[in-house]
Design a protein around this motif. Structure first.
Motif, PDB file in Angstrom:
ATOM      1  N   GLY B  75       0.822  -1.215   0.000  1.00  0.00           N
ATOM      2  CA  GLY B  75       0.000   0.000   0.000  1.00  0.00           C
ATOM      3  C   GLY B  75       0.850   1.257   0.000  1.00  0.00           C
ATOM      4  O   GLY B  75       0.518   2.250  -0.659  1.00  0.00           O
ATOM      5  N   LEU B 121      -6.958   3.998  -2.601  1.00  0.00           N
ATOM      6  CA  LEU B 121      -6.376   3.316  -1.437  1.00  0.00           C
ATOM      7  C   LEU B 121      -7.460   2.667  -0.580  1.00  0.00           C
ATOM      8  O   LEU B 121      -7.238   1.600   0.013  1.00  0.00           O
ATOM      9  N   ALA B 122      -8.637   3.292  -0.523  1.00  0.00           N
ATOM     10  CA  ALA B 122      -9.758   2.689   0.227  1.00  0.00           C
ATOM     11  C   ALA B 122     -10.160   1.366  -0.424  1.00  0.00           C
ATOM     12  O   ALA B 122     -10.399   0.362   0.264  1.00  0.00           O
ATOM     13  N   VAL B 125      -7.253  -1.187   0.344  1.00  0.00           N
ATOM     14  CA  VAL B 125      -7.264  -1.713   1.723  1.00  0.00           C
ATOM     15  C   VAL B 125      -8.502  -2.585   1.929  1.00  0.00           C
ATOM     16  O   VAL B 125      -8.429  -3.656   2.548  1.00  0.00           O
ATOM     17  N   CYS B 157      -7.761  -1.990   9.767  1.00  0.00           N
ATOM     18  CA  CYS B 157      -7.748  -1.648   8.336  1.00  0.00           C
ATOM     19  C   CYS B 157      -7.937  -0.142   8.145  1.00  0.00           C
ATOM     20  O   CYS B 157      -7.300   0.468   7.270  1.00  0.00           O
ATOM     21  N   TRP B 161      -5.442   2.554   6.310  1.00  0.00           N
ATOM     22  CA  TRP B 161      -5.853   3.476   5.242  1.00  0.00           C
ATOM     23  C   TRP B 161      -5.414   4.910   5.566  1.00  0.00           C
ATOM     24  O   TRP B 161      -4.906   5.627   4.700  1.00  0.00           O
ATOM     25  N   THR B 165      -2.919   7.122   3.215  1.00  0.00           N
ATOM     26  CA  THR B 165      -3.325   8.414   2.629  1.00  0.00           C
ATOM     27  C   THR B 165      -2.323   9.507   3.003  1.00  0.00           C
ATOM     28  O   THR B 165      -2.089  10.432   2.219  1.00  0.00           O
TER      29      THR B 165
END
Lengths: 256, 262
Positions: B75, B121-122, B125, B157, B161, B165
């Motif tokens: 990520g 990214l949401a 994840v 989680c 995230w 970010t």
């Protein structure tokens, strides 16, 4: 958001100059120097000059993408780059590389959504510019299937979708075939007839000479000549768009 | 123009939303993003085969730790690389020129870019978290043991995230002045490493200036294996800390980008 009392010029450049730093010594290299021009609504200005003469720099400054090192650029009386100026400008960049996965219509929706076009008019305007650009059939195809000429026409369509009062076109004929170039020339005259000011840069001297009200010739960042067609060419003929003999022959053979 | 004069804020939000959805659509077509997602899924699934190397911890705890670590690692790369790539593909192509010559403010453009990457990214994840949850649930059923209640897992989680970010916001700051995607993504990754090492600055005096930089270690989901969950107040504090740094990094990037020539 103050409104100027009286707008007489659509485009104004007052002693505009742009220079860029060179290395770490503090020296600067001038790209454009002492450029002063004025264009009224309804007029077409063709900016001619070799590569590196400052044509794109001038158009970028008018579009608000770069700031002048000296002098001023104004659009409809507002400083170039201000929100008020950008609301009335349509700009075609030199390169026509857009997101390849997107459809032409999707891209125009995106551009129209970011403009000050009333939401109720968006769909109709998109259809109109797609039709003009000859992209009606390809509108829902992804842009990675478009030819260079189609991408250029899509670039033109995005510049016009929000009905701007001032249209800035950087090498609009690049990548267009003879038919596309004629259509472009007609469009530029139509835009002027609608009262819009059009500034475009070009290497196609003959065509520019035919369709422009005013012509500016740049060289090494300086204005070498500027004036109406009459002043520069001695022509009293109203700007017209017509195919040259070779273009007529080409179109006749192509379309029968 | 009339819209901007009468009601500028909703118009700004509309433009940010448009740019964000365009950015997300572009991100979903990035081969690099799919490669990183695939690598993340493979790493999460590898926990199943590596569970013998658990250093004495319970097997389910190892699966959770390893899986979340893998999601965080890939990520971080996704946050920095996707942001740099999406920013520079606009800038080097014609899209930035078409967008920024419209009545779009520079902060709206950057806000839209950041929001688009945050949405990516949401999704990342969420999907990899789901894969890990399935893996743990399957193993729970096989072993007949309970590991972690769902809310705590979701919290872990969520923290991940928030951390990712922040990495994308750091990369955005670099993008605002950098001249290449390669430099921006490398510098973004380096800044993420510095932010992960922030706790070490407490011990050494000469590195104390780094305390101004966000501490990504705060977002590590340590509560998952230990079972001692964050309090609501602690969680809100963490979200506040995140929001302050997102605004600071985003604001700084906007200030720098405002003066950038395209």
């Amino acid at each position: 958001m103050s409104q100027p009392a009286e707008v007489s010029w659509a485009v104004e450049l007052d002693n505009f100059g742009k220079s860029y730093p060179v290395g770490w010594t503090g020296g600067r290299r001038p790209a454009v120097q002492g450029l002063s021009l004025r264009l009224a609504p309804g007029q077409v200005l063709g900016v001619l000059g070799p590569n590196g003469s400052g044509k794109s720099t001038m158009l970028k400054a008018l579009a608000g993408l770069i700031t002048p090192s000296i002098g001023q650029c104004r659009i409809m009386g507002h400083p170039a780059g201000s929100v008020e100026a950008r609301a009335v400008v349509g700009y075609l960049p030199e390169s026509s590389r857009f997101a390849p996965h997107q459809t032409g219509r999707g891209f125009l929706h995106y551009c129209a959504g970011l403009s000050s076009l009333p939401p109720g008019k968006v769909a109709a305007r998109i259809d109109a510019v797609l039709l003009w650009a000859g992209l009606g059939a390809a509108a829902d195809r992804k842009m990675d299937t478009y030819s260079k000429g189609m991408l250029q026409r899509l670039g033109l369509a995005q510049a016009l979708v929000h009905e701007p009062a001032v249209v800035l076109l950087d090498e609009p004929a690049s990548g267009l075939d003879p038919e596309g170039r004629l259509a472009l020339a007609k469009l530029i005259r139509e835009l002027a007839d609608q009262g819009r000011a059009v500034v475009f840069s070009s290497h196609l001297l003959a065509q520019a000479g035919e369709i422009c009200d005013r012509i500016a010739i740049l060289g090494r960042g300086r204005l070498l000549a500027e004036g109406t067609r009459f002043e520069l060419l001695g022509s009293t003929r109203r700007p017209v768009v017509e195919a040259s003999p070779i273009e007529s022959l080409y179109l006749e053979k192509l379309h029968g | 123009m009339a819209e901007a004069r009468s009601n500028p804020f909703p118009a700004s939000l509309r433009r940010v939303r448009l740019i964000a959805s365009q950015t997300l659509a572009e991100a979903l077509h990035l081969r690099l993003a799919w490669l990183l997602v695939l690598a993340g899924i493979m790493l999460v699934l590898m926990a199943q085969w590596l569970r013998d190397f658990n250093f004495g911890a319970s097997e389910l705890k190892f699966l959770g730790d390893f899986g979340l670590g893998a999601i965080g690692l890939m990520g971080t790369a996704l946050a920095a690389l996707a942001m740099a790539h999406l920013f520079f593909s606009d800038l080097m192509g014609a899209t930035a020129g078409c967008v920024l010559t419209r009545p779009v403010r520079r902060w709206e453009y950057l806000g839209g870019k950041l929001a688009g990457v945050m949405a990516l990214l949401a999704l990342y994840v969420g999907s990899l978290g789901l894969v890990l949850a399935c893996l743990i649930t399957m193993r729970e059923a096989q072993l007949g043991a309970a590991f972690q209640p769902l809310p705590e897992y979701l919290q872990a989680c969520g923290l991940l995230w928030l951390k990712l970010t922040l990495v994308s916001a750091m990369t955005l700051l670099v993008c605002s002045y950098a001249s290449s995607a390669l430099f921006a993504s490398s510098a973004g990754l380096l800044l993420a490493v510095v932010a992960h090492l922030r706790p070490f600055t407490q011990a050494s005096g000469w590195l104390s200036w780094l305390r101004l930089w966000p501490n990504l270690a705060l977002f590590d989901p340590q509560s998952l294996p230990a079972g001692d969950n964050l309090t609501v107040l602690g969680l809100l504090g963490l979200v506040g800390y995140w929001a302050v740094f997102i605004l600071l990094l985003g604001g700084l990037a906007s200030y720098v980008f405002k003066h950038r020539e395209i």
